[in-house]
Design an enzyme around this catalytic site. Structure first.
Site, short mmCIF file in Angstrom:
data_model
loop_
_atom_site.label_atom_id
_atom_site.label_comp_id
_atom_site.label_asym_id
_atom_site.label_seq_id
_atom_site.Cartn_x
_atom_site.Cartn_y
_atom_site.Cartn_z
N GLU A 105 7.22 -21.54 9.34
CA GLU A 105 7.14 -20.84 10.21
C GLU A 105 8.43 -21.97 10.91
OE1 GLU A 105 3.93 -20.51 13.93
OE2 GLU A 105 3.86 -20.08 12.10
N GLU B 221 0.67 -0.85 0.15
CA GLU B 221 0.15 0.25 -0.01
C GLU B 221 0.63 1.39 -0.23
OE1 GLU B 221 -2.24 -0.63 3.40
OE2 GLU B 221 -4.23 -1.75 2.21
#
Length: 315
Positions: free
Chosen positions: A131, A100
């Site tokens: 992870e 963004e």
């Protein structure tokens, strides 16, 4: 603290004795133990009320976020990049924040880079096992060739995610400033980061589901940190996003309104200045405010390192 930001008594966690290695985000929430029996309006209210804890945690972390921004600014002013690393929800929030910045502030895409455990596929598909690979986190971060002017924002609700810790270790080894966001106190991520930021959200209403208020607090913190950096870097004049990239009809209309408001100009003058400025709001605004050609406005902005207020002689 305003009452409007205080969760109802029935939804507030109460202190409990826990094992020494206990992580509060994994606790069973003591409120609403009958969550699955609530009628829909009450269920919605309970879930919404519990999110207030995210706002409280982000507000409490504001001084830590300010210190992180202060530490990050010099490197970014020298051309450094914002790097993001996370797994699962935390990784996706990093991708969102990075993606963004270019349209909102014309921040170069090459200077907002997010990596997520499991790679691009993990943005849309759960790859939870990724992870746990600390070495992969180190490799993924090193693939970005981090440097001393870069800033890594490492995010993990638990504060213990191996992949994120590997990424942070690689960044520190390269001399990159590291900012760590975690939702549990006393965790390895906060201990290892140059700038630790604790978002202490406690247990989730759906116990262990850190996509809820832990994730919301991370979103607020990332928004707050990156937006503050953009303001400090001259991407905002007053509270106007004068460096937005007008890439569609909605944003073109917004750019026009911003020039009209910021320069006190009528629509025709603002349109003409924007056209001459190639759609660049800040350039058009400075040109109109000073009554100078766009080329001269550009020269003044260059001298002011892109800060409109300085180019206008207002500081």
């Amino acid at each position: 603290m305003s009452d409007a930001l205080t969760p109802p008594e029935s939804s507030r966690p109460t202190p409990q004795l826990q094992p020494p290695d206990f992580r509060p985000t994994e606790a069973v929430h003591p409120g609403h133990t009958n969550l699955d029996q609530l009628e829909l309006p009450a269920l919605m209210q309970a879930l919404a009320d519990d999110q207030l804890g995210a706002v409280q945690a982000a507000r409490a972390a504001a001084p830590q976020l300010a210190r992180a921004a202060e530490a990050a600014l010099p490197g970014l002013e020298r051309g450094g990049r914002l790097l993001y690393a996370g797994a699962g929800t935390s990784g996706r929030l990093g991708v969102l924040d990075a993606s963004e910045l270019p349209p909102t502030f014309s921040w170069p895409e090459a200077r907002a880079v997010a990596v997520i455990a499991g790679g691009e596929r993990a943005i849309r598909h759960a790859t939870e096992g990724a992870e746990d690979d600390e070495a992969a986190g180190e490799r993924d971060l090193l693939a970005l060739c981090p440097g001393p002017d870069d800033v890594l924002i490492a995010v993990a609700a638990s504060g213990t995610t191996p992949w994120v810790l590997g990424a942070l270790r690689a960044a520190r080894g390269a001399g990159t400033l590291t900012i760590g966001l975690a939702n549990n106190p006393g965790t390895p991520l906060l201990a290892a980061a140059d700038c630790p930021v604790l978002l202490d959200t406690g247990p989730e209403l759906i116990s262990g589901s850190t996509r809820l208020k832990a994730g919301t607090a991370q979103k607020i913190a990332l928004n707050t940190l990156s937006s503050a950096l953009m303001v400090q870097l001259g991407k905002v004049y007053g509270n106007l996003m004068v460096d937005l990239r007008a890439s569609n009809a909605k944003l073109e209309a917004r750019a026009l309104r911003l020039v009209m408001h910021g320069a006190g100009a009528d629509e025709a003058s603002a349109r003409a200045a924007l056209s001459e400025a190639g759609g660049q709001v800040k350039l058009a605004l400075v040109s109109l405010r000073l009554g100078v050609p766009v080329a001269e406005a550009g020269r003044l902005l260059d001298q002011a390192n892109g800060h409109a207020r300085l180019a206008l002689g207002e500081e």
